[in-house]
Design a protein around this motif. Sequence first.
Motif, PDB file in Angstrom:
ATOM      1  N   VAL A   1       0.837  -1.205   0.000  1.00  0.00           N
ATOM      2  CA  VAL A   1       0.000   0.000   0.000  1.00  0.00           C
ATOM      3  C   VAL A   1       0.874   1.257   0.000  1.00  0.00           C
ATOM      4  O   VAL A   1       0.630   2.210  -0.757  1.00  0.00           O
ATOM      5  CB  VAL A   1      -0.952  -0.005   1.215  1.00  0.00           C
ATOM      6  CG1 VAL A   1      -1.654   1.343   1.361  1.00  0.00           C
ATOM      7  CG2 VAL A   1      -1.980  -1.122   1.068  1.00  0.00           C
TER       8      VAL A   1
ATOM      9  N   ALA B   1       2.420   1.757  -3.467  1.00  0.00           N
ATOM     10  CA  ALA B   1       1.439   2.238  -4.440  1.00  0.00           C
ATOM     11  C   ALA B   1       1.193   3.733  -4.264  1.00  0.00           C
ATOM     12  O   ALA B   1       1.079   4.484  -5.240  1.00  0.00           O
ATOM     13  CB  ALA B   1       0.137   1.459  -4.290  1.00  0.00           C
TER      14      ALA B   1
ATOM     15  N   THR C   1      -5.463   3.022  -3.813  1.00  0.00           N
ATOM     16  CA  THR C   1      -5.392   1.628  -3.389  1.00  0.00           C
ATOM     17  C   THR C   1      -6.766   1.159  -2.907  1.00  0.00           C
ATOM     18  O   THR C   1      -7.491   1.898  -2.244  1.00  0.00           O
ATOM     19  CB  THR C   1      -4.383   1.449  -2.244  1.00  0.00           C
ATOM     20  OG1 THR C   1      -4.737   2.305  -1.142  1.00  0.00           O
ATOM     21  CG2 THR C   1      -2.980   1.798  -2.717  1.00  0.00           C
TER      22      THR C   1
END
Length: 337
Positions: free
Chosen positions: A198, A201, A208
């Motif tokens: 996460v 990203a 996400t």
Amino acid sequence: MTNRPTPPTAVVNARVFDGEQTLEATTVIFDATGILTVGGEAPSGARRLDAAGATLLPGLIDAHVHTNAESLALALRFGVTTELEMQGTNTADNRAHITDDDTVADVRSSGFGITPPGGHPSELFPEGFRPGPPPGAPGPSGPAPLMPFSTTPEQAVAFIPQLVERGSDYIKFMVDDGSVEGHPGLPMLDRATLNAGVAEAKRHGKLTVAHALTIEATEMAIEAGIDGLAHLFMDGPHTDEIITLIRDSGAFVVPCVVLNASMMGITGDDLADDPRVAARLDESWMKTLRSSFNHYPRGRITDVLESVRALHHPTITISDTLNTRAVWRRGAQLTAA
């Protein structure tokens, strides 16, 4: 020879809903550039569409699908102009044929979600299944999709730039041990791998989302900093703590109630019986609508609906919900009497 501009279109005598409220205006005028005016008189030379008895509203967005070109065409016929694919092949590198086609709904996609080898949704596919053509082989659907199987933080982090390069519009994480799908004990992302993925990203500027069907998985996803939940937990009633956790995180929730209902054995028979729906669906879709997954029959759809209500009104407490249940019971008794 000079091309003449296409005249605008005027939708007249419509009930106009702007997404939040019904307007007094009954005319909307637009051309190829977009909406020109709401209200007023149709200009001379405009193409007129009489919408008496109908409602004009913004295009609908289906926020959780697994789709293809045929389904995107069907979606558009039902007024859905954009679909958000939560696992599939319609990433930016593989959807020019969709983007350029005005007969189908638009689509955005996560590509395939980050999950361990053998983790959800691997249990849904035959052994050795891999969608698309063999790796590296050309084909009408483009190269094989990236399968970001990850068991360590390092693997999850390494897959993020690959998913971005392949055109994932957002990054999805599977947080699922299979207990709801009838496959308990599936490999599941651990907290360290989820947290690292996460964070990476977000460093790439990507939204996400998490697949999480239980309260525990939901807590993991929220604590990892997930931007949104692609499902609502269904393994029990909500608590004040989980509602507060989601609310304070700022995460959005796509309840996907229809999936939860199907997992509990609830079908869409009522919709299938509606001639307005049946007239637009072929036999295979009607069969689907009248069926269900039925993998989690012990679940309670009332718990799910009350969780949706609590998220929509986050100041409502468990005691409020229990009081509401009592009112519903009394109302049912009065109606029966």
